[in-house]
Enzyme design. Sequence first.
Site, PDB file in Angstrom:
ATOM      1  N   ARG A 158       0.846  -1.187   0.000  1.00  0.00           N
ATOM      2  CA  ARG A 158       0.000   0.000   0.000  1.00  0.00           C
ATOM      3  C   ARG A 158       0.884   1.241   0.000  1.00  0.00           C
ATOM      4  NH1 ARG A 158      -2.139   0.952   4.336  1.00  0.00           N
ATOM      5  NH2 ARG A 158      -1.424  -0.843   5.525  1.00  0.00           N
TER       6      ARG A 158
ATOM      7  N   TYR B 168      -1.347  -3.521  -6.855  1.00  0.00           N
ATOM      8  CA  TYR B 168      -1.044  -4.378  -5.709  1.00  0.00           C
ATOM      9  C   TYR B 168      -2.032  -4.226  -4.550  1.00  0.00           C
ATOM     10  CZ  TYR B 168       2.102  -7.340  -2.987  1.00  0.00           C
ATOM     11  OH  TYR B 168       2.649  -8.385  -2.294  1.00  0.00           O
TER      12      TYR B 168
ATOM     13  N   GLY C 214      -4.044  -3.691  -1.325  1.00  0.00           N
ATOM     14  CA  GLY C 214      -5.031  -2.702  -0.893  1.00  0.00           C
ATOM     15  C   GLY C 214      -5.146  -1.500  -1.815  1.00  0.00           C
TER      16      GLY C 214
ATOM     17  N   LYS D 284      -9.324  -2.302   2.119  1.00  0.00           N
ATOM     18  CA  LYS D 284      -9.108  -1.129   2.974  1.00  0.00           C
ATOM     19  C   LYS D 284      -9.901   0.077   2.459  1.00  0.00           C
ATOM     20  CE  LYS D 284      -5.864  -3.483   5.153  1.00  0.00           C
ATOM     21  NZ  LYS D 284      -6.071  -4.145   6.432  1.00  0.00           N
TER      22      LYS D 284
ATOM     23  N   HIS E 102     -11.052  -2.257  11.901  1.00  0.00           N
ATOM     24  CA  HIS E 102      -9.904  -3.048  11.456  1.00  0.00           C
ATOM     25  C   HIS E 102      -9.659  -4.148  12.493  1.00  0.00           C
ATOM     26  CE1 HIS E 102      -5.412  -2.898  10.090  1.00  0.00           C
ATOM     27  NE2 HIS E 102      -6.079  -3.812   9.442  1.00  0.00           N
TER      28      HIS E 102
ATOM     29  N   SER F 225      -0.051  -3.331  12.725  1.00  0.00           N
ATOM     30  CA  SER F 225       0.638  -4.366  11.951  1.00  0.00           C
ATOM     31  C   SER F 225       1.840  -4.904  12.737  1.00  0.00           C
ATOM     32  CB  SER F 225       1.058  -3.827  10.593  1.00  0.00           C
ATOM     33  OG  SER F 225       1.838  -2.689  10.764  1.00  0.00           O
ATOM     34  N   ALA F 226       2.239  -6.125  12.401  1.00  0.00           N
ATOM     35  CA  ALA F 226       3.375  -6.820  13.024  1.00  0.00           C
ATOM     36  C   ALA F 226       3.130  -7.182  14.491  1.00  0.00           C
ATOM     37  CB  ALA F 226       4.669  -6.021  12.873  1.00  0.00           C
ATOM     38  N   CYS F 227       1.859  -7.395  14.861  1.00  0.00           N
ATOM     39  CA  CYS F 227       1.547  -7.832  16.218  1.00  0.00           C
ATOM     40  C   CYS F 227       0.934  -9.231  16.229  1.00  0.00           C
ATOM     41  CB  CYS F 227       0.572  -6.866  16.892  1.00  0.00           C
ATOM     42  SG  CYS F 227       1.305  -5.282  17.293  1.00  0.00           S
TER      43      CYS F 227
ATOM     44  N   THR G  31      -2.979 -12.040  12.359  1.00  0.00           N
ATOM     45  CA  THR G  31      -3.420 -13.206  11.579  1.00  0.00           C
ATOM     46  C   THR G  31      -3.203 -14.494  12.376  1.00  0.00           C
ATOM     47  OG1 THR G  31      -2.811 -11.982   9.604  1.00  0.00           O
ATOM     48  CG2 THR G  31      -3.268 -14.310   9.311  1.00  0.00           C
ATOM     49  N   ASN G  32      -2.078 -14.563  13.101  1.00  0.00           N
ATOM     50  CA  ASN G  32      -1.826 -15.759  13.916  1.00  0.00           C
ATOM     51  C   ASN G  32      -2.879 -15.898  15.008  1.00  0.00           C
ATOM     52  OD1 ASN G  32       0.421 -16.103  12.352  1.00  0.00           O
ATOM     53  ND2 ASN G  32       1.864 -15.335  13.875  1.00  0.00           N
TER      54      ASN G  32
ATOM     55  N   ASP H  58      -9.320  -9.787   9.522  1.00  0.00           N
ATOM     56  CA  ASP H  58      -8.842  -8.418   9.288  1.00  0.00           C
ATOM     57  C   ASP H  58      -9.866  -7.320   9.561  1.00  0.00           C
ATOM     58  OD1 ASP H  58      -6.763  -6.671   8.553  1.00  0.00           O
ATOM     59  OD2 ASP H  58      -7.506  -6.509   6.511  1.00  0.00           O
TER      60      ASP H  58
ATOM     61  N   ALA I 296       5.327 -10.062   0.634  1.00  0.00           N
ATOM     62  CA  ALA I 296       4.768 -11.084  -0.268  1.00  0.00           C
ATOM     63  C   ALA I 296       3.482 -11.622   0.358  1.00  0.00           C
ATOM     64  CB  ALA I 296       5.770 -12.215  -0.460  1.00  0.00           C
ATOM     65  N   ARG I 297       2.535 -11.982  -0.470  1.00  0.00           N
ATOM     66  CA  ARG I 297       1.200 -12.334   0.049  1.00  0.00           C
ATOM     67  C   ARG I 297       0.670 -13.639  -0.521  1.00  0.00           C
ATOM     68  NH1 ARG I 297      -1.326  -8.553   3.817  1.00  0.00           N
ATOM     69  NH2 ARG I 297       0.139  -6.839   3.861  1.00  0.00           N
TER      70      ARG I 297
ATOM     71  N   ARG J 203       2.489  -4.220  20.551  1.00  0.00           N
ATOM     72  CA  ARG J 203       3.758  -4.850  20.898  1.00  0.00           C
ATOM     73  C   ARG J 203       4.430  -3.908  21.891  1.00  0.00           C
ATOM     74  NH1 ARG J 203       7.532  -8.302  18.200  1.00  0.00           N
ATOM     75  NH2 ARG J 203       5.976  -8.943  16.686  1.00  0.00           N
TER      76      ARG J 203
ATOM     77  N   GLY K 164      -0.399 -20.187  20.586  1.00  0.00           N
ATOM     78  CA  GLY K 164      -1.505 -20.964  21.153  1.00  0.00           C
ATOM     79  C   GLY K 164      -1.722 -20.731  22.644  1.00  0.00           C
TER      80      GLY K 164
HETATM   81  O1  SAT Z   1      -2.509  -4.374   0.993  1.00  0.00           O
HETATM   82  S1  SAT Z   1      -3.584  -4.535   1.990  1.00  0.00           S
HETATM   83  O2  SAT Z   1      -4.118  -3.240   2.353  1.00  0.00           O
HETATM   84  O3  SAT Z   1      -4.647  -5.365   1.445  1.00  0.00           O
HETATM   85  C1  SAT Z   1      -2.991  -5.322   3.342  1.00  0.00           C
HETATM   86  C2  SAT Z   1      -2.345  -4.391   4.294  1.00  0.00           C
HETATM   87  O4  SAT Z   1      -1.479  -3.609   3.890  1.00  0.00           O
HETATM   88  O5  SAT Z   1      -2.695  -4.426   5.474  1.00  0.00           O
HETATM   89 MN    MN Z   2      -5.197  -5.169   7.980  1.00  0.00          MN
END
Ligand code: SAT
Ligand code: MN
Length: 611
Positions: free
Chosen positions: A73, A215, A217, A224, A244, A266-268, A271-272, A291, A389-390, A421, A518
């Site tokens: 993004r 690419y 978002g 988004k 979000h 992000s980075a927290c 998704t996990n 998300d 990468a996605r 974090r 977990g």
């Molecule tokens: O690229 S997206 O906006 O779909 C994902 C992200 O950056 O959080």
């Molecule tokens: Mn997101």
Amino acid sequence: MNVNELKHKGLKKWVDEAVALMTPDSVEVCDGSQTEYNHMIMVNIAAGLATPLNAGKLPGCVLFRSDPSDVARVEDRTFIASEKESDAGPTNHWTAPADLKQTMSSLYKGCMKGRTMYVIPFSMGPVGSDIAKIGVEITDSAYVVANMHIMTRVGTKVLDVLGQDGFFVPCYHSVGKPLAEGQKDSGVWPCASMDKKYISHFPETREIWSYGSGYGGNALLGKKCLALRIASVLARDEGWLAEHMLILKLTNPKGEVKYVTGAFPSACGKTNLAMLIPTLPGWKVETVGDDIAWMKFGKDGRLYAINPEAGFFGVAPGTNYDSNKNAMEACKKNSIFTNCGLTEDGDIWWEMIGQGAAGQEVIDWKGNLRPSPLKDKSLKGQEIAHPNARFTAPARQCPCIADEWDDPAGVPISAFLFGGRRPKTIPLVNQAKSWVHGVFMGSIVGSEVTAAVISDQVGQVRRDPFAMLPFCGYHMGDYFQHWLNIGKKSDPEKLPKIFFVNWFRKNAEGKFIWPGYGENSRVLAWIFDRCNGVTDNAVDTPIGFLPTISAIARPDGVSEADMKEILNVDIEGWKAEIADVRKNHYPKFGDKLPKELYTELDAIEERLNKA
Ligand code: SAT
Ligand code: MN
């Protein structure tokens, strides 16, 4: 489907105008069928943009490599073009809508020459749900069409719900690379240069105009752009919440069920957490969304959430069978990979995938042949897979997807989680004393800047209120007020309880105290019990309700002393936190920062001073 078959007059007119402006060679209205999806993949393969992967290992999967300038993004090129600058607020880029439309119209002029225009009717949320909204994206990218097929509900069924005069959010998208007579993409990812990329939102007219990027978002406009930036404005105007947030279904050993949502910068590990496998015996955790959550009040006065998406657009590097088995399983078939490495046997590879790559050589995300990475030894900037990468994977393929993920009625929410974090000060979990206190917690969400981002701020806390800073379509001060208003008009007994969690506390040696992953189910179990009315599992402190020392069963490797540390009220640390919010954070929002939040800040400070 032919454009002339469109029954919705407004839609037909809008498409006709776009065709006149963008002059594509042909126009196709998407029906959402499997045949259409397969065709989009074939078109990309023929253009040299997609590589089919080993059908024995990854059936129905393809790999794309984007242009190195088009990998994420672009927040600097993202605009909120409200009529008044003060409505966009200081944390958004604002441009006058008329000026922006003029600039972009000249870019759009003839931009689809040599290409097909695809018209994608899509539903964010189960088709026909009261909470769902319809969008229509016009795009010249077959990559976008294929991804939208996975990420949203696409096609004729959406047009049926739209009828002749239904509401839709019109979304323009072009990669910004018209083709000359006889010219083809020939393996070169089409996009425009950075200064010509625009990701624009017109909140008053509920429009999205995107140009120059193909690419994520920037281009999959349901995510988004619609589901957060435009939907946050709709939610403010209509009295609901577009957030979000992930959505989890929790089942306790007695079989009782509760649903919670959670916002994390992000980075927290969001998704996990969304796909967590609980270590706590007898408990079950399932995914409703990873998300975004849209929440509306039901007739019973409770908030009901849907996941407006239908797929996962997940970060690949770091995902492996230990960190997120369910995500690995979800993207094993019918998935699209972007900017991952390609092994000799047609498999994908990325940093920390947890296994070596087959063969002598791999092709990296830029298309270069590289020695096979037996270990994760790529240097920064020389990764095999791009750090962003996605994988795009259908939600229904996720082994832990909850049955209700597709329920048009949504799921009733018992708790909101906020997290970040934070190596110090913020306890493992903390329950807000009231709705306003919870909104305060959401407003100060912050996360330590990690080495994952090249920044001179590493180690400092970067605040991202409600994890919405890049995704709110209006002034963040007004957004806080909207949250306060939701509290005012609702029955406090029926509103979700609000919690702050922090899995990232470090000890004096700089090691994480809590194992995370977990084991976080132990914290979810405490939250579940709090929502169930259990009261003897918490203590009232100046910062909120904290678990008693024995309320959360300790995982292996966490001593009682560790537990005391992460459940401690760090009075001095909190005083510094409050001072930072007062001096550096709240003033950013100027006059629009609700007075109630300052009052809350004063109240917490007073409690800390007395403690
Ligand atoms: O690229 S997206 O906006 O779909 C994902 C992200 O950056 O959080
Ligand atoms: Mn997101």
